[in-house]
Scaffold this motif. Structure first.
Motif, PDB file in Angstrom:
ATOM      1  N   MET A  35       5.689  -9.558   9.441  1.00 50.81           N
ATOM      2  CA  MET A  35       5.916  -8.151   9.763  1.00 50.81           C
ATOM      3  C   MET A  35       5.225  -7.241   8.757  1.00 50.81           C
ATOM      4  SD  MET A  35      10.025  -7.970  10.404  1.00 50.81           S
ATOM      5  CE  MET A  35      10.845  -8.870  11.717  1.00 50.81           C
ATOM      6  N   ILE A  36       5.072  -5.970   9.144  1.00 50.25           N
ATOM      7  CA  ILE A  36       4.769  -4.886   8.223  1.00 50.25           C
ATOM      8  C   ILE A  36       6.016  -4.020   8.158  1.00 50.25           C
ATOM      9  CG2 ILE A  36       3.255  -2.963   7.666  1.00 50.25           C
ATOM     10  CD1 ILE A  36       1.858  -5.705   7.724  1.00 50.25           C
ATOM     11  N   ARG A  37       6.468  -3.756   6.927  1.00 50.26           N
ATOM     12  CA  ARG A  37       7.664  -2.936   6.732  1.00 50.26           C
ATOM     13  C   ARG A  37       7.249  -1.635   6.033  1.00 50.26           C
ATOM     14  NH1 ARG A  37      11.816  -6.811   6.277  1.00 50.26           N
ATOM     15  NH2 ARG A  37      13.378  -5.147   6.522  1.00 50.26           N
ATOM     16  N   ALA A  38       8.015  -0.583   6.261  1.00 49.52           N
ATOM     17  CA  ALA A  38       7.758   0.710   5.632  1.00 49.52           C
ATOM     18  C   ALA A  38       8.979   1.104   4.812  1.00 49.52           C
ATOM     19  CB  ALA A  38       7.449   1.780   6.676  1.00 49.52           C
ATOM     20  N   ALA A  39       8.773   1.321   3.510  1.00 43.21           N
ATOM     21  CA  ALA A  39       9.852   1.721   2.613  1.00 43.21           C
ATOM     22  C   ALA A  39       9.729   3.206   2.332  1.00 43.21           C
ATOM     23  CB  ALA A  39       9.788   0.920   1.317  1.00 43.21           C
ATOM     24  N   ASP A  40      10.705   3.974   2.775  1.00 41.23           N
ATOM     25  CA  ASP A  40      10.755   5.401   2.474  1.00 41.23           C
ATOM     26  C   ASP A  40      11.310   5.546   1.062  1.00 41.23           C
ATOM     27  OD1 ASP A  40      11.719   8.117   2.185  1.00 41.23           O
ATOM     28  OD2 ASP A  40      11.502   8.318   4.366  1.00 41.23           O
ATOM     29  N   LEU A  41      10.463   5.974   0.135  1.00 38.18           N
ATOM     30  CA  LEU A  41      10.832   5.975  -1.270  1.00 38.18           C
ATOM     31  C   LEU A  41      11.806   7.090  -1.618  1.00 38.18           C
ATOM     32  CD1 LEU A  41       7.295   5.230  -2.742  1.00 38.18           C
ATOM     33  CD2 LEU A  41       9.154   3.605  -2.358  1.00 38.18           C
ATOM     34  N   ARG A  42      11.893   8.119  -0.803  1.00 34.96           N
ATOM     35  CA  ARG A  42      12.849   9.193  -1.063  1.00 34.96           C
ATOM     36  C   ARG A  42      14.216   8.862  -0.475  1.00 34.96           C
ATOM     37  NH1 ARG A  42      10.430  15.197  -1.481  1.00 34.96           N
ATOM     38  NH2 ARG A  42       8.522  14.715  -2.617  1.00 34.96           N
ATOM     39  N   ARG A  43      14.213   8.420   0.763  1.00 33.36           N
ATOM     40  CA  ARG A  43      15.487   8.097   1.411  1.00 33.36           C
ATOM     41  C   ARG A  43      15.999   6.706   1.022  1.00 33.36           C
ATOM     42  NH1 ARG A  43      14.372  10.274   7.621  1.00 33.36           N
ATOM     43  NH2 ARG A  43      14.003  12.462   7.066  1.00 33.36           N
ATOM     44  N   ARG A  44      15.127   5.916   0.397  1.00 32.74           N
ATOM     45  CA  ARG A  44      15.467   4.548  -0.035  1.00 32.74           C
ATOM     46  C   ARG A  44      15.921   3.695   1.149  1.00 32.74           C
ATOM     47  NH1 ARG A  44      19.010   3.142  -3.218  1.00 32.74           N
ATOM     48  NH2 ARG A  44      17.818   1.680  -4.469  1.00 32.74           N
ATOM     49  N   ALA A  58       0.868  -1.186   0.000  1.00 29.22           N
ATOM     50  CA  ALA A  58       0.000   0.000   0.000  1.00 29.22           C
ATOM     51  C   ALA A  58       0.898   1.227   0.000  1.00 29.22           C
ATOM     52  CB  ALA A  58      -0.923   0.009   1.212  1.00 29.22           C
ATOM     53  N   VAL A  59       0.746   2.088  -0.998  1.00 26.02           N
ATOM     54  CA  VAL A  59       1.576   3.278  -1.124  1.00 26.02           C
ATOM     55  C   VAL A  59       0.817   4.475  -0.566  1.00 26.02           C
ATOM     56  CG1 VAL A  59       2.955   4.703  -2.668  1.00 26.02           C
ATOM     57  CG2 VAL A  59       2.628   2.272  -3.190  1.00 26.02           C
ATOM     58  N   VAL A  60       1.416   5.120   0.431  1.00 27.79           N
ATOM     59  CA  VAL A  60       0.814   6.282   1.080  1.00 27.79           C
ATOM     60  C   VAL A  60       1.836   7.412   1.010  1.00 27.79           C
ATOM     61  CG1 VAL A  60      -0.275   7.186   3.162  1.00 27.79           C
ATOM     62  CG2 VAL A  60      -0.441   4.736   2.634  1.00 27.79           C
ATOM     63  N   GLY A  61       1.624   8.368   0.099  1.00 24.24           N
ATOM     64  CA  GLY A  61       2.594   9.437  -0.082  1.00 24.24           C
ATOM     65  C   GLY A  61       3.926   8.882  -0.557  1.00 24.24           C
ATOM     66  N   ASP A  62       4.971   9.172   0.203  1.00 18.69           N
ATOM     67  CA  ASP A  62       6.316   8.718  -0.144  1.00 18.69           C
ATOM     68  C   ASP A  62       6.704   7.435   0.576  1.00 18.69           C
ATOM     69  OD1 ASP A  62       6.816  10.853  -1.872  1.00 18.69           O
ATOM     70  OD2 ASP A  62       7.431  12.145  -0.205  1.00 18.69           O
ATOM     71  N   VAL A  63       5.735   6.751   1.140  1.00 18.29           N
ATOM     72  CA  VAL A  63       6.013   5.514   1.868  1.00 18.29           C
ATOM     73  C   VAL A  63       5.240   4.359   1.247  1.00 18.29           C
ATOM     74  CG1 VAL A  63       5.872   4.323   4.094  1.00 18.29           C
ATOM     75  CG2 VAL A  63       6.440   6.765   4.021  1.00 18.29           C
ATOM     76  N   ALA A  64       5.930   3.265   0.992  1.00 16.21           N
ATOM     77  CA  ALA A  64       5.287   2.030   0.546  1.00 16.21           C
ATOM     78  C   ALA A  64       5.288   1.056   1.709  1.00 16.21           C
ATOM     79  CB  ALA A  64       6.027   1.434  -0.649  1.00 16.21           C
TER      80      ALA A  64
END
Length: 478
Positions: free
Chosen positions: A242-251, A227-233
């Motif tokens: 687990m649930i992981r959060a990918a910061d798409l800007r900071r990678r 689920a993509v929410v703003g800059d986080v996938a």
């Protein structure tokens, strides 16, 4: 009681030989009765590997006794063996002959057989390693004293095949409005590509396991929903629970919920302290991330401050409508929303359901009510659907075991096949002749429907305007 012998005409997988229990005298034998749709059966695979590694006196044999019609096909079972990394031999229990002979009632079930062929005991459910370890520690010295206890690899394994293309058993797809996110499940990563398949980025180094950090170093384990929410996938890291959060800007990738171990349904709490169990899909609605918690037979939700809790479902497996806390679910595996309601596919009950104040079933009746019937919701049947997507008053469904894509019109309360022949295969072209092989995920970008065609190791595209199906050509770095 001496264990009943295997029939001679059964098909064996993961080995070049067929076996008789008589061939395995001198070793303990553990029969694992499973079917590949079963979440609990998936959870015990690591336990079985640990048992084999710890006890060279033990031979594990999987007995695949199918629940669904689609699971009776040998080629489909072979795909599942590859997908779940099963290394021990598997015998295909055609017609549930061994199931009935051994008096099995549930998946997974286990029968332990002594080196002299005597049945020592049986059990069902998860946690087989912790159950069996103290028993083996006691039994091995006893049978050593009797003599004739053998060690070593009595059943040679066949080398497992791997997918040759850029994807391996992709599970889910999602879109941020510009690009397509692909859960490349068995490559343990999430690919980000343009709608034309051009490489944009990749989350995860591709090695199985768990670690946070930069995209190129972080590890995932068979991820599914995104689920993509703003800059986080947000990623359902299914194998890691687990649930992981990918910061798409900071990678960078980090854990936001789950301890890494499958637990029992609880009350939730701080995300990194709460036990999750095979989160399979995600959708964001309102201020919450909703989680299809397949292993708990529930829908959970998480706020963006990291608190996670059960939202719907009692945790008891079944199909029962009503208030959120007493409703029953059976391995919910796909989520979508119209902004007000949460829709989900309940895979083990082959049903389409909705949460709208309470839980209601739109298509489906019980755990063994399945098939491939279009038309009015009241008579329609699905077969183990895993994915869905809401668009303009309709739900598009990846009807996984029917190898079809279907469209459920919510106002007309009717469902129709829009692509797929109903038989497993791989073919592009007109929607009524195009073939899929256990499609599991679905999303839209514009008028294009993107489909995770799991057993074909591909992403397929259904053009809603032309009715044509094509295959995405992925230019993805490894």
């Amino acid at each position: 009681m001496i264990a009943p012998e295997f029939p001679e005409d059964l098909v064996w997988l993961n080995t070049d030989h067929s076996y008789r229990l008589g061939d395995l005298r001198g070793r303990f034998v553990l029969l694992d009765f499973w079917t590949y749709c079963c979440i609990n059966c998936m959870h015990v695979v690591p336990d079985l590997k640990m048992l084999e590694e710890r006890y060279p006196e033990l031979v594990v044999i999987g007995v695949h006794s199918a629940k669904f019609e689609n699971e009776m096909r040998v080629e489909n079972i072979e795909k599942a063996v590859m997908r779940y990394g099963i290394e021990h031999p598997v015998v295909v229990d055609s017609g549930q002959t061994l199931w009935r002979t051994y008096g099995i009632r549930a998946w997974p079930s286990f029968v332990l057989i002594a080196p002299d062929g005597e049945i020592l005991g049986r059990t069902s459910g998860e946690g087989i390693f912790s159950i069996l370890m103290p028993i083996m520690e006691q039994l091995i010295p006893e049978y050593e004293k009797r003599g004739g206890l053998h060690r070593g690899d009595a059943v040679p394994r066949k080398a497992q095949k791997k997918a040759s293309g850029p994807l391996s058993f992709p599970g889910k797809v999602a879109s941020d409005g510009d690009n397509i996110f692909i859960a490349d499940s068995n490559n343990n990563r999430v690919l980000i590509v343009s709608p034309e398949g051009r490489f944009v980025d990749v989350i995860g180094c591709g090695e199985e396991g768990y670690s946070d950090g930069e995209f190129g170093e972080a590890r995932l384990f068979r991820p599914q929903g995104i689920a993509v929410v703003g800059d986080v996938a947000y990623i359902a890291d299914t194998g890691n629970h687990m649930i992981r959060a990918a910061d798409l800007r900071r990678r960078t990738l980090m854990r936001v919920a789950g301890t890494g171990r499958s637990g029992y349904p609880g009350l939730g709490g701080r995300g990194d302290e709460a036990s999750l169990s095979s989160p399979w899909d995600l959708v964001f609605a309102g201020d919450h991330l909703y989680i299809a918690m397949a292993g708990f037979h529930q829908i959970w939700r998480m706020d963006l401050d990291g608190m996670v809790e059960p939202f719907a479902g009692s945790g008891a497996e079944g199909i029962a409508d009503g208030p959120l806390e007493i409703s029953r679910m059976a391995q919910p595996s796909g989520l979508t929303t119209d902004g007000k309601r949460i829709y989900f596919v309940d895979s083990e009950s082959s049903s389409l359901r909705v949460i709208d104040g309470d839980v209601r079933t739109l298509i489906g009746r019980d755990l063994f009510y399945f098939g491939d019937i279009d038309g009015d919701f009241g008579r329609a049947r699905l077969q183990h659907p895993l994915g869905l997507f809401y668009r303009n008053g309709s739900i598009y469904i990846a009807d996984t075991y029917n190898h079809r894509i279907k469209k459920a019109d919510l106002s007309e309360r009717s469902i129709q096949t829009i692509a797929g022949t109903g038989r497993p295969g791989f073919a592009d072209g007109a929607s009524d002749t195009a073939a899929f092989y256990e499609p599991s995920g679905i999303t839209f970008l514009g008028d294009s429907c993107f489909i995770a065609d799991t057993n074909n190791h591909a992403v397929r595209i259904y053009d809603r305007r032309s009715g044509e199906v094509s295959t995405m050509r992925i230019d993805a770095k490894r």
